[in-house]
Motif scaffolding. Structure first.
Motif, PDB file in Angstrom:
ATOM      1  N   SER A   2      -6.301   1.811 -11.297  1.00  0.00           N
ATOM      2  CA  SER A   2      -4.867   1.513 -11.151  1.00  0.00           C
ATOM      3  C   SER A   2      -4.621   0.013 -11.080  1.00  0.00           C
ATOM      4  O   SER A   2      -5.488  -0.751 -10.637  1.00  0.00           O
ATOM      5  CB  SER A   2      -4.318   2.182  -9.886  1.00  0.00           C
ATOM      6  OG  SER A   2      -4.372   3.589 -10.027  1.00  0.00           O
ATOM      7  N   THR A   3      -3.416  -0.392 -11.505  1.00  0.00           N
ATOM      8  CA  THR A   3      -3.035  -1.806 -11.454  1.00  0.00           C
ATOM      9  C   THR A   3      -3.076  -2.301 -10.000  1.00  0.00           C
ATOM     10  O   THR A   3      -3.534  -3.402  -9.726  1.00  0.00           O
ATOM     11  CB  THR A   3      -1.606  -1.990 -12.032  1.00  0.00           C
ATOM     12  OG1 THR A   3      -1.533  -1.306 -13.292  1.00  0.00           O
ATOM     13  CG2 THR A   3      -1.268  -3.445 -12.237  1.00  0.00           C
ATOM     14  N   LEU A   4      -2.563  -1.478  -9.096  1.00  0.00           N
ATOM     15  CA  LEU A   4      -2.592  -1.820  -7.665  1.00  0.00           C
ATOM     16  C   LEU A   4      -3.937  -1.374  -7.104  1.00  0.00           C
ATOM     17  O   LEU A   4      -4.106  -0.228  -6.698  1.00  0.00           O
ATOM     18  CB  LEU A   4      -1.430  -1.133  -6.933  1.00  0.00           C
ATOM     19  CG  LEU A   4      -0.024  -1.425  -7.471  1.00  0.00           C
ATOM     20  CD1 LEU A   4       1.017  -0.626  -6.708  1.00  0.00           C
ATOM     21  CD2 LEU A   4       0.293  -2.919  -7.397  1.00  0.00           C
ATOM     22  N   PHE A   5      -4.899  -2.288  -7.116  1.00  0.00           N
ATOM     23  CA  PHE A   5      -6.268  -1.880  -6.759  1.00  0.00           C
ATOM     24  C   PHE A   5      -6.654  -2.202  -5.314  1.00  0.00           C
ATOM     25  O   PHE A   5      -7.642  -1.700  -4.807  1.00  0.00           O
ATOM     26  CB  PHE A   5      -7.288  -2.516  -7.716  1.00  0.00           C
ATOM     27  CG  PHE A   5      -7.251  -4.014  -7.732  1.00  0.00           C
ATOM     28  CD1 PHE A   5      -7.953  -4.746  -6.786  1.00  0.00           C
ATOM     29  CD2 PHE A   5      -6.495  -4.696  -8.684  1.00  0.00           C
ATOM     30  CE1 PHE A   5      -7.908  -6.127  -6.783  1.00  0.00           C
ATOM     31  CE2 PHE A   5      -6.451  -6.089  -8.694  1.00  0.00           C
ATOM     32  CZ  PHE A   5      -7.156  -6.806  -7.737  1.00  0.00           C
ATOM     33  N   THR A  57       3.770  -2.003  -9.544  1.00  0.00           N
ATOM     34  CA  THR A  57       4.018  -3.215  -8.744  1.00  0.00           C
ATOM     35  C   THR A  57       4.180  -2.783  -7.287  1.00  0.00           C
ATOM     36  O   THR A  57       4.495  -1.616  -7.000  1.00  0.00           O
ATOM     37  CB  THR A  57       5.312  -3.935  -9.175  1.00  0.00           C
ATOM     38  OG1 THR A  57       6.436  -3.084  -8.855  1.00  0.00           O
ATOM     39  CG2 THR A  57       5.321  -4.244 -10.663  1.00  0.00           C
ATOM     40  N   TYR A  58       3.979  -3.736  -6.375  1.00  0.00           N
ATOM     41  CA  TYR A  58       4.132  -3.425  -4.948  1.00  0.00           C
ATOM     42  C   TYR A  58       5.578  -3.083  -4.612  1.00  0.00           C
ATOM     43  O   TYR A  58       5.844  -2.263  -3.728  1.00  0.00           O
ATOM     44  CB  TYR A  58       3.615  -4.580  -4.081  1.00  0.00           C
ATOM     45  CG  TYR A  58       2.111  -4.700  -4.121  1.00  0.00           C
ATOM     46  CD1 TYR A  58       1.308  -3.595  -3.830  1.00  0.00           C
ATOM     47  CD2 TYR A  58       1.485  -5.894  -4.462  1.00  0.00           C
ATOM     48  CE1 TYR A  58      -0.078  -3.679  -3.871  1.00  0.00           C
ATOM     49  CE2 TYR A  58       0.096  -5.994  -4.502  1.00  0.00           C
ATOM     50  CZ  TYR A  58      -0.687  -4.875  -4.207  1.00  0.00           C
ATOM     51  OH  TYR A  58      -2.042  -4.952  -4.251  1.00  0.00           O
ATOM     52  N   ASP A  59       6.520  -3.668  -5.340  1.00  0.00           N
ATOM     53  CA  ASP A  59       7.938  -3.334  -5.126  1.00  0.00           C
ATOM     54  C   ASP A  59       8.198  -1.866  -5.447  1.00  0.00           C
ATOM     55  O   ASP A  59       8.897  -1.171  -4.713  1.00  0.00           O
ATOM     56  CB  ASP A  59       8.835  -4.221  -6.028  1.00  0.00           C
ATOM     57  CG  ASP A  59       9.132  -5.558  -5.370  1.00  0.00           C
ATOM     58  OD1 ASP A  59       8.803  -5.696  -4.173  1.00  0.00           O
ATOM     59  OD2 ASP A  59       9.661  -6.460  -6.054  1.00  0.00           O
ATOM     60  N   GLU A  60       7.651  -1.424  -6.586  1.00  0.00           N
ATOM     61  CA  GLU A  60       7.824  -0.006  -6.978  1.00  0.00           C
ATOM     62  C   GLU A  60       7.186   0.921  -5.930  1.00  0.00           C
ATOM     63  O   GLU A  60       7.752   1.948  -5.571  1.00  0.00           O
ATOM     64  CB  GLU A  60       7.167   0.253  -8.342  1.00  0.00           C
ATOM     65  CG  GLU A  60       7.952  -0.292  -9.519  1.00  0.00           C
ATOM     66  CD  GLU A  60       7.244  -0.075 -10.851  1.00  0.00           C
ATOM     67  OE1 GLU A  60       7.969   0.010 -11.857  1.00  0.00           O
ATOM     68  OE2 GLU A  60       6.001   0.015 -10.898  1.00  0.00           O
ATOM     69  N   VAL A 111       2.850   1.089   1.997  1.00  0.00           N
ATOM     70  CA  VAL A 111       3.287   2.483   2.221  1.00  0.00           C
ATOM     71  C   VAL A 111       3.732   2.645   3.678  1.00  0.00           C
ATOM     72  O   VAL A 111       4.792   3.207   3.966  1.00  0.00           O
ATOM     73  CB  VAL A 111       2.162   3.477   1.849  1.00  0.00           C
ATOM     74  CG1 VAL A 111       2.461   4.868   2.373  1.00  0.00           C
ATOM     75  CG2 VAL A 111       1.964   3.512   0.326  1.00  0.00           C
ATOM     76  N   LYS A 112       2.947   2.107   4.592  1.00  0.00           N
ATOM     77  CA  LYS A 112       3.293   2.193   6.021  1.00  0.00           C
ATOM     78  C   LYS A 112       4.646   1.524   6.288  1.00  0.00           C
ATOM     79  O   LYS A 112       5.524   2.091   6.941  1.00  0.00           O
ATOM     80  CB  LYS A 112       2.184   1.511   6.843  1.00  0.00           C
ATOM     81  CG  LYS A 112       2.438   1.457   8.343  1.00  0.00           C
ATOM     82  CD  LYS A 112       2.099   2.753   9.021  1.00  0.00           C
ATOM     83  CE  LYS A 112       2.313   2.662  10.531  1.00  0.00           C
ATOM     84  NZ  LYS A 112       1.933   3.872  11.240  1.00  0.00           N
TER      85      LYS A 112
END
Length: 378
Positions: free
Chosen positions: A103-106, A71-74, A115-116
């Motif tokens: 990956s799920t986060l594609f 997930t984007y939170d993770e 990330v930034k």
């Protein structure tokens, strides 16, 4: 921050084992080989030494962290949990590149943005900055690579790819990467004491790489690297690595290296490149047809990357040239011949089965490296 770090030397497909061998030769024993990369445990000194010495690696990356994120939170929280303040100063510039595979986060742009943002939050908190980070200082290029939901976050220590040695002033239409040229030389057992020829030298990359190998000159000696600007790596480390490279170079080793090509323009470019590399006196260049090869030496090495005949109009001419080359080199049974080509009919055209074949990629072209071992001299 401790001195023990994990480095990743990235490699073109098919060159991983050669890169791993080079890493071990530098004294780093804890080595893992994976597709496209060689992972090893080292110290800060290795950042300088590996950038200077690795002839066949694409770049050297410093591993900051690895974790699973679906997930984007993770992704945000685990990136933020990494000790970025140990690496990036308050004014550091840190562009983020990303890639995602299976990956799920594609969405790569989304992953890069998250990330930034996570790194910005961490650095603001740790450096005590309220508003925004200036990013006016040295560059710390970050990559977040997602593979099957596993995130690998690295800092690129090299900057410009390691194939850019700094000597190439000109090149032909289909230049061979310096890293692949060095690999072609290293896959032979030429040791610098025998004649070495490239009959299709183009801009001179194979003979120049052979000269660097023959005199044990570090390929990165004449260029700079991103990590030279970094605060957490002292300038002493770079000074020491450069001093070591200077001490280990064997400038007195006599070499017999020759490059020839049919195109006189390419010979001029090759001469300029050799001069730029500081090797003008070590390679002899000649404009001639490959099939006119002649030598009085008892034995030697021929390493070449001839035209492949990929374009329709060139195919017949190239295949005829392979036939003539095979018949010309039959007069030199004690010579070792190494030919890289994408032409799958090469052995039949050349008129001889190779002693050994190795699959390699020249850019994105699937090729074979045909190796013909010469008969031993009595």
């Amino acid at each position: 921050m401790g001195n023990s770090i994990t480095l990743i030397a990235t490699a073109a497909m098919g060159l991983e084992a050669i890169v791993a061998k080079e890493v071990r030769q530098l004294g780093y024993e804890d080595v893992t080989v994976e597709n496209g990369k060689v992972i090893f445990q080292a110290d800060h000194q290795a950042i300088a030494r590996c950038n200077l010495w690795l002839r066949t690696a694409d770049r050297v990356k410093l591993l900051i962290g690895e974790f699973k994120a679906m997930t984007y939170d993770e992704l945000f929280e685990q990136t933020k949990a990494l000790p970025w303040e140990n690496y990036i100063p308050e004014d550091g510039k840190f562009p983020v590149n990303g890639k995602s595979h299976k990956s799920t986060l594609f969405s790569v742009p989304d992953c890069q943005a998250i990330v930034k943002k996570a790194i910005v939050e961490r650095l603001k908190q740790k450096h005590g900055v309220a508003n925004w980070l200036q990013e006016t200082g040295a560059e710390y290029k970050i990559e977040a690579a997602l593979l099957k939901d596993k995130v690998t976050v690295t800092l690129d220590t090299s900057g410009v790819g390691l194939h850019k040695r700094g000597y190439r002033t000109g090149q032909g239409d289909a230049p061979l990467k310096e890293t692949l040229a060095a690999a072609l030389v290293q896959l032979t057992n030429w040791r610098g004491d025998q004649p070495f020829y490239d009959l299709f030298c183009g801009s001179g990359t194979i003979p120049i790489e052979a000269a660097l190998i023959g005199q044990n000159i570090a390929p990165g000696f004449n260029r700079s690297f991103s990590a030279e600007e970094w605060d957490f790596i002292s300038s002493d480390i770079w000074d020491k690595a450069l001093e070591e490279a200077e001490d280990l170079a064997n400038y007195d080793q006599p070499l017999y290296i020759y490059g020839s090509d049919l195109d006189p323009k390419m010979i001029d470019i090759a001469k300029e490149n050799a001069m730029e590399a500081g090797l003008a006196d070590l390679v002899q260049w000649k404009q001639m047809q490959a099939t006119d090869f002649h030598s009085t030496h008892e034995g030697g090495y021929i390493v070449s990357n001839p035209p492949y005949g990929e374009r329709l109009g060139d195919k017949e001419a190239v295949e005829e040239m392979y036939r003539k080359l095979g018949s010309a080199l039959r007069n030199y049974p004690s010579w070792n011949v190494y030919i890289l080509t994408a032409n799958e009919k090469f052995e039949a055209l050349y008129g001889k089965e190779a002693s050994k074949k190795r699959k390699l990629f020249n850019a994105f072209i699937k090729t074979d490296y045909y190796q013909y071992f010469g008969k031993k001299q009595r």
